[in-house]
Write a protein that holds these residues in place. Structure first.
Motif, PDB file in Angstrom:
ATOM      1  N   GLU A 259       6.105  17.296 -10.351  1.00  0.00           N
ATOM      2  CA  GLU A 259       5.317  18.331 -11.040  1.00  0.00           C
ATOM      3  C   GLU A 259       5.657  19.798 -10.419  1.00  0.00           C
ATOM      4  OE1 GLU A 259       1.215  17.525 -10.213  1.00  0.00           O
ATOM      5  OE2 GLU A 259       1.479  16.079 -11.641  1.00  0.00           O
ATOM      6  N   ALA A 260       6.045  19.724  -9.219  1.00  0.00           N
ATOM      7  CA  ALA A 260       6.637  20.780  -8.482  1.00  0.00           C
ATOM      8  C   ALA A 260       8.088  21.102  -9.075  1.00  0.00           C
ATOM      9  CB  ALA A 260       6.538  20.667  -6.838  1.00  0.00           C
ATOM     10  N   LYS A 261       8.977  20.227  -9.434  1.00  0.00           N
ATOM     11  CA  LYS A 261      10.239  20.466 -10.007  1.00  0.00           C
ATOM     12  C   LYS A 261      10.057  21.143 -11.199  1.00  0.00           C
ATOM     13  CE  LYS A 261      14.642  20.696 -10.066  1.00  0.00           C
ATOM     14  NZ  LYS A 261      15.518  21.490  -9.197  1.00  0.00           N
ATOM     15  N   GLU A 262       9.181  20.779 -12.090  1.00  0.00           N
ATOM     16  CA  GLU A 262       8.876  21.185 -13.451  1.00  0.00           C
ATOM     17  C   GLU A 262       8.358  22.582 -13.468  1.00  0.00           C
ATOM     18  OE1 GLU A 262       6.400  18.476 -15.419  1.00  0.00           O
ATOM     19  OE2 GLU A 262       8.131  16.879 -15.452  1.00  0.00           O
ATOM     20  N   ARG A 263       7.788  22.948 -12.198  1.00  0.00           N
ATOM     21  CA  ARG A 263       7.310  24.478 -12.153  1.00  0.00           C
ATOM     22  C   ARG A 263       8.296  25.457 -11.517  1.00  0.00           C
ATOM     23  NH1 ARG A 263       3.040  24.324  -8.599  1.00  0.00           N
ATOM     24  NH2 ARG A 263       3.196  22.361  -8.138  1.00  0.00           N
ATOM     25  N   GLY A 264       9.449  24.672 -11.029  1.00  0.00           N
ATOM     26  CA  GLY A 264      10.451  25.599 -10.459  1.00  0.00           C
ATOM     27  C   GLY A 264      10.409  25.744  -9.067  1.00  0.00           C
ATOM     28  N   LEU A 265       9.563  25.063  -8.284  1.00  0.00           N
ATOM     29  CA  LEU A 265       9.474  25.114  -6.927  1.00  0.00           C
ATOM     30  C   LEU A 265      10.784  24.360  -6.295  1.00  0.00           C
ATOM     31  CD1 LEU A 265       5.742  24.124  -6.222  1.00  0.00           C
ATOM     32  CD2 LEU A 265       6.690  26.489  -6.509  1.00  0.00           C
ATOM     33  N   SER A 266      11.129  25.170  -5.184  1.00  0.00           N
ATOM     34  CA  SER A 266      12.315  24.487  -4.308  1.00  0.00           C
ATOM     35  C   SER A 266      11.438  23.340  -3.669  1.00  0.00           C
ATOM     36  CB  SER A 266      12.493  25.566  -3.244  1.00  0.00           C
ATOM     37  OG  SER A 266      11.628  25.744  -2.380  1.00  0.00           O
ATOM     38  N   PRO A 267      12.420  22.420  -2.975  1.00  0.00           N
ATOM     39  CA  PRO A 267      11.862  21.334  -2.265  1.00  0.00           C
ATOM     40  C   PRO A 267      11.037  21.655  -1.275  1.00  0.00           C
ATOM     41  CG  PRO A 267      14.094  20.835  -2.864  1.00  0.00           C
ATOM     42  CD  PRO A 267      13.814  22.241  -3.255  1.00  0.00           C
ATOM     43  N   SER A 268      11.464  22.711  -0.482  1.00  0.00           N
ATOM     44  CA  SER A 268      10.533  23.081   0.680  1.00  0.00           C
ATOM     45  C   SER A 268       9.315  23.624   0.346  1.00  0.00           C
ATOM     46  CB  SER A 268      11.221  24.272   1.745  1.00  0.00           C
ATOM     47  OG  SER A 268      11.485  25.332   1.090  1.00  0.00           O
TER      48      SER A 268
ATOM     49  N   ARG B  31       0.720  -1.358   0.037  1.00  0.00           N
ATOM     50  CA  ARG B  31       0.018  -0.135   0.101  1.00  0.00           C
ATOM     51  C   ARG B  31       0.819   1.286  -0.028  1.00  0.00           C
ATOM     52  NH1 ARG B  31      -5.429   0.277   0.325  1.00  0.00           N
ATOM     53  NH2 ARG B  31      -6.189   2.142   1.121  1.00  0.00           N
ATOM     54  N   ALA B  32       2.041   1.154   0.768  1.00  0.00           N
ATOM     55  CA  ALA B  32       2.842   2.320   0.899  1.00  0.00           C
ATOM     56  C   ALA B  32       3.504   2.480  -0.546  1.00  0.00           C
ATOM     57  CB  ALA B  32       3.813   1.925   2.052  1.00  0.00           C
ATOM     58  N   LEU B  33       4.062   1.559  -1.234  1.00  0.00           N
ATOM     59  CA  LEU B  33       4.634   1.385  -2.465  1.00  0.00           C
ATOM     60  C   LEU B  33       3.845   2.029  -3.439  1.00  0.00           C
ATOM     61  CD1 LEU B  33       6.777  -1.977  -2.259  1.00  0.00           C
ATOM     62  CD2 LEU B  33       7.612   0.425  -1.758  1.00  0.00           C
ATOM     63  N   ALA B  34       2.473   1.601  -3.485  1.00  0.00           N
ATOM     64  CA  ALA B  34       1.566   2.131  -4.501  1.00  0.00           C
ATOM     65  C   ALA B  34       1.442   3.592  -4.115  1.00  0.00           C
ATOM     66  CB  ALA B  34       0.354   1.178  -4.119  1.00  0.00           C
ATOM     67  N   GLU B  35       1.389   3.925  -2.916  1.00  0.00           N
ATOM     68  CA  GLU B  35       1.112   5.605  -2.673  1.00  0.00           C
ATOM     69  C   GLU B  35       2.123   6.395  -3.267  1.00  0.00           C
ATOM     70  OE1 GLU B  35      -1.336   8.776  -1.353  1.00  0.00           O
ATOM     71  OE2 GLU B  35      -1.734   6.906  -2.089  1.00  0.00           O
ATOM     72  N   GLY B  36       3.468   5.591  -3.274  1.00  0.00           N
ATOM     73  CA  GLY B  36       4.407   6.738  -3.450  1.00  0.00           C
ATOM     74  C   GLY B  36       4.513   6.892  -4.917  1.00  0.00           C
ATOM     75  N   GLY B  37       4.038   6.350  -5.699  1.00  0.00           N
ATOM     76  CA  GLY B  37       3.561   6.973  -7.258  1.00  0.00           C
ATOM     77  C   GLY B  37       3.042   8.400  -7.183  1.00  0.00           C
ATOM     78  N   HIS B  38       2.181   8.575  -6.307  1.00  0.00           N
ATOM     79  CA  HIS B  38       1.264   9.760  -6.301  1.00  0.00           C
ATOM     80  C   HIS B  38       2.311  10.859  -5.699  1.00  0.00           C
ATOM     81  CE1 HIS B  38      -1.817  12.816  -5.521  1.00  0.00           C
ATOM     82  NE2 HIS B  38      -1.429  12.988  -4.577  1.00  0.00           N
ATOM     83  N   TRP B  39       3.086  10.736  -4.565  1.00  0.00           N
ATOM     84  CA  TRP B  39       3.786  11.825  -4.180  1.00  0.00           C
ATOM     85  C   TRP B  39       5.069  11.981  -4.982  1.00  0.00           C
ATOM     86  CZ3 TRP B  39       1.344  14.426  -0.797  1.00  0.00           C
ATOM     87  CH2 TRP B  39       0.133  13.748  -0.124  1.00  0.00           C
ATOM     88  N   HIS B  40       5.797  10.903  -5.655  1.00  0.00           N
ATOM     89  CA  HIS B  40       6.542  11.006  -6.547  1.00  0.00           C
ATOM     90  C   HIS B  40       6.130  11.954  -7.801  1.00  0.00           C
ATOM     91  CE1 HIS B  40       9.996   8.605  -5.118  1.00  0.00           C
ATOM     92  NE2 HIS B  40       9.181   7.475  -5.059  1.00  0.00           N
ATOM     93  N   ALA B  41       5.084  11.772  -8.291  1.00  0.00           N
ATOM     94  CA  ALA B  41       4.513  12.621  -9.452  1.00  0.00           C
ATOM     95  C   ALA B  41       4.207  14.175  -9.083  1.00  0.00           C
ATOM     96  CB  ALA B  41       3.050  11.988  -9.700  1.00  0.00           C
ATOM     97  N   ARG B  42       3.675  14.169  -7.712  1.00  0.00           N
ATOM     98  CA  ARG B  42       3.737  15.639  -7.050  1.00  0.00           C
ATOM     99  C   ARG B  42       5.055  16.183  -7.067  1.00  0.00           C
ATOM    100  NH1 ARG B  42      -0.783  16.281  -2.534  1.00  0.00           N
ATOM    101  NH2 ARG B  42      -0.164  18.527  -2.900  1.00  0.00           N
ATOM    102  N   LEU B  43       6.078  15.806  -6.462  1.00  0.00           N
ATOM    103  CA  LEU B  43       7.557  16.262  -6.442  1.00  0.00           C
ATOM    104  C   LEU B  43       7.814  16.634  -7.855  1.00  0.00           C
ATOM    105  CD1 LEU B  43       8.859  13.934  -3.720  1.00  0.00           C
ATOM    106  CD2 LEU B  43       8.429  16.476  -3.700  1.00  0.00           C
TER     107      LEU B  43
END
Length: 133
Positions: A86-95, A72-84
């Motif tokens: 997308e954030a990087k592509e938009r130029g957001l810092s990690p914080s 369940r945790a591994l499957a959920e990881g795909g969502h959070w990786h995708a959000r990270l």
């Protein structure tokens, strides 16, 4: 019978290299610098699924699945990786990406736990937390 091996005729051909695009920008997935992390819990029952951590010094961020939460945790990881991603592509810092996740906490099976943003000495601390629970 000659013991000499014939020379491969391909060695006489011209070699051409084509540059390959670097791909999408990504946060680094390792850092030994301080990070902040948030806890992601299961929408059904509230069990901890994992942690999203980020550190601005090395431009690093990733998902650390909780070992005890299994598939369940591994499957959920795909969502959070995708959000990270997308954030990087938009130029957001990690914080900034972490802050955005807390302001919009919903995942597929999990959600970012409000008030869970915590400091850690480095990413290995968060990874150890995910492995040891």
């Amino acid at each position: 019978m000659s013991s000499e091996r014939p020379i491969n005729p391909r060695f006489a051909e011209d070699v051409h290299f084509n540059l390959v695009a670097q791909g999408q920008p990504k946060y680094r997935t390792r850092t030994d610098k301080p990070v902040r992390y948030l806890t992601v819990v299961d929408k059904e029952g509230g069990a901890v699924l994992g942690y999203v951590w980020a550190g601005d010094e090395d431009d690093a961020a990733a998902w650390a699945p909780r070992k005890a939460a299994g598939g369940r945790a591994l499957a959920e990881g795909g969502h959070w990786h995708a959000r990270l991603q997308e954030a990087k592509e938009r130029g957001l810092s990690p914080s900034q990406a972490l802050s955005e996740m807390l302001s919009n906490p919903e995942g597929n099976r999990g959600r970012a736990l409000s008030g869970s943003l915590t400091d850690a000495a480095n990413a290995d601390v968060v990874k150890a937390l995910a492995q040891g629970e």
